[in-house]
Scaffold this motif. Structure first.
Motif, PDB file in Angstrom:
ATOM      1  N   VAL A  73       0.665  -1.394   0.058  1.00 22.66           N
ATOM      2  CA  VAL A  73       0.041  -0.217   0.028  1.00 22.66           C
ATOM      3  C   VAL A  73       0.837   1.232   0.144  1.00 22.66           C
ATOM      4  CG1 VAL A  73      -1.601   1.467   1.300  1.00 22.66           C
ATOM      5  CG2 VAL A  73      -2.076  -1.136   0.909  1.00 22.66           C
ATOM      6  N   ARG A  74       1.909   1.270   0.791  1.00 21.36           N
ATOM      7  CA  ARG A  74       2.652   2.465   0.786  1.00 21.36           C
ATOM      8  C   ARG A  74       3.355   2.529  -0.468  1.00 21.36           C
ATOM      9  NH1 ARG A  74       4.490   5.338   5.339  1.00 21.36           N
ATOM     10  NH2 ARG A  74       3.831   3.705   6.683  1.00 21.36           N
ATOM     11  N   LEU A  75       3.980   1.593  -0.853  1.00 20.48           N
ATOM     12  CA  LEU A  75       4.803   1.577  -2.327  1.00 20.48           C
ATOM     13  C   LEU A  75       3.669   2.261  -3.378  1.00 20.48           C
ATOM     14  CD1 LEU A  75       7.311   1.312  -4.237  1.00 20.48           C
ATOM     15  CD2 LEU A  75       6.491  -1.113  -4.451  1.00 20.48           C
ATOM     16  N   ALA A  76       2.266   1.426  -3.408  1.00 18.16           N
ATOM     17  CA  ALA A  76       1.439   2.085  -4.423  1.00 18.16           C
ATOM     18  C   ALA A  76       1.093   3.410  -4.254  1.00 18.16           C
ATOM     19  CB  ALA A  76       0.290   0.997  -4.332  1.00 18.16           C
ATOM     20  N   ALA A  93      10.176  15.112  -2.010  1.00 15.01           N
ATOM     21  CA  ALA A  93       9.268  15.658  -1.067  1.00 15.01           C
ATOM     22  C   ALA A  93       7.988  14.719  -0.768  1.00 15.01           C
ATOM     23  CB  ALA A  93       8.760  17.125  -1.204  1.00 15.01           C
ATOM     24  N   LEU A  94       7.430  14.189  -1.988  1.00 20.80           N
ATOM     25  CA  LEU A  94       6.317  13.257  -1.877  1.00 20.80           C
ATOM     26  C   LEU A  94       6.853  11.963  -1.272  1.00 20.80           C
ATOM     27  CD1 LEU A  94       4.691  14.112  -5.366  1.00 20.80           C
ATOM     28  CD2 LEU A  94       3.885  14.529  -3.191  1.00 20.80           C
ATOM     29  N   VAL A  95       7.923  11.353  -1.724  1.00 19.22           N
ATOM     30  CA  VAL A  95       8.367  10.207  -1.094  1.00 19.22           C
ATOM     31  C   VAL A  95       8.653  10.287   0.627  1.00 19.22           C
ATOM     32  CG1 VAL A  95      10.086   8.523  -1.215  1.00 19.22           C
ATOM     33  CG2 VAL A  95       9.327   9.258  -3.323  1.00 19.22           C
ATOM     34  N   SER A 102       1.740   7.383   8.977  1.00 21.30           N
ATOM     35  CA  SER A 102       1.428   6.150   9.728  1.00 21.30           C
ATOM     36  C   SER A 102       1.054   5.194   8.643  1.00 21.30           C
ATOM     37  CB  SER A 102       0.579   6.505  10.898  1.00 21.30           C
ATOM     38  OG  SER A 102      -0.755   6.534  10.547  1.00 21.30           O
ATOM     39  N   THR A 103       0.798   3.986   9.274  1.00 21.35           N
ATOM     40  CA  THR A 103       0.059   3.011   8.262  1.00 21.35           C
ATOM     41  C   THR A 103      -1.286   3.380   8.072  1.00 21.35           C
ATOM     42  OG1 THR A 103       1.608   1.149   9.236  1.00 21.35           O
ATOM     43  CG2 THR A 103      -0.444   0.443   8.120  1.00 21.35           C
TER      44      THR A 103
END
Length: 132
Positions: A73-76, A93-95, A102-103
């Motif tokens: 989910v975080r990578l997507a 900045a976005l990364v 948080s999750t």
């Protein structure tokens, strides 16, 4: 992974549903080799957190790489947010902003960014995280 020219590759993230005997997959986001190169650190981090060595990312790989759900989910979300961006400072900045979430926040934004108003949600996320 989608091999490209030289030693570069594009990337497709798929969300899967079901059990091992009957799995349904839907494409969430597809990146070109240039787009993948800008977020390769996020890709390596997702691999590592999911228990894979970075060496699983080879140019000849055909089999999908399974990520844990939170890491996928975080990578997507990272890929969805950075895909149309050209400025490297803004991508960074976005990364960084997504990595600081948080999750629960990543699940919230992921659901918004693939939902009915996905384009508006992605723009809002980019504005929030890059101060533009």
């Amino acid at each position: 992974m989608k091999p490209s020219r030289g030693e570069t590759y594009g990337l497709t993230i798929e969300e899967t549903f079901g059990e091992a005997s009957s799995v349904f997959a839907t494409t969430v986001v597809t990146l070109t080799s240039q787009q993948t190169g800008r977020v390769v650190d996020a890709l390596f981090a997702a691999m590592k957190r999911s228990g894979h060595q970075p060496s699983v990312l080879t140019f000849t790989r055909k089999a999908p790489i399974r990520l844990t759900e939170p890491d996928g989910v975080r990578l997507a979300l990272t890929l969805l947010a950075t895909q149309p961006i050209a400025k490297h400072e803004r991508v960074r900045a976005l990364v960084a902003g997504i990595n600081a979430m948080s999750t629960e926040e990543t699940y919230y934004w992921y659901s918004k960014c693939i939902g009915v108003d996905a384009n508006r949600a992605r723009k809002a996320l980019r504005t929030l995280l890059s101060n533009d």
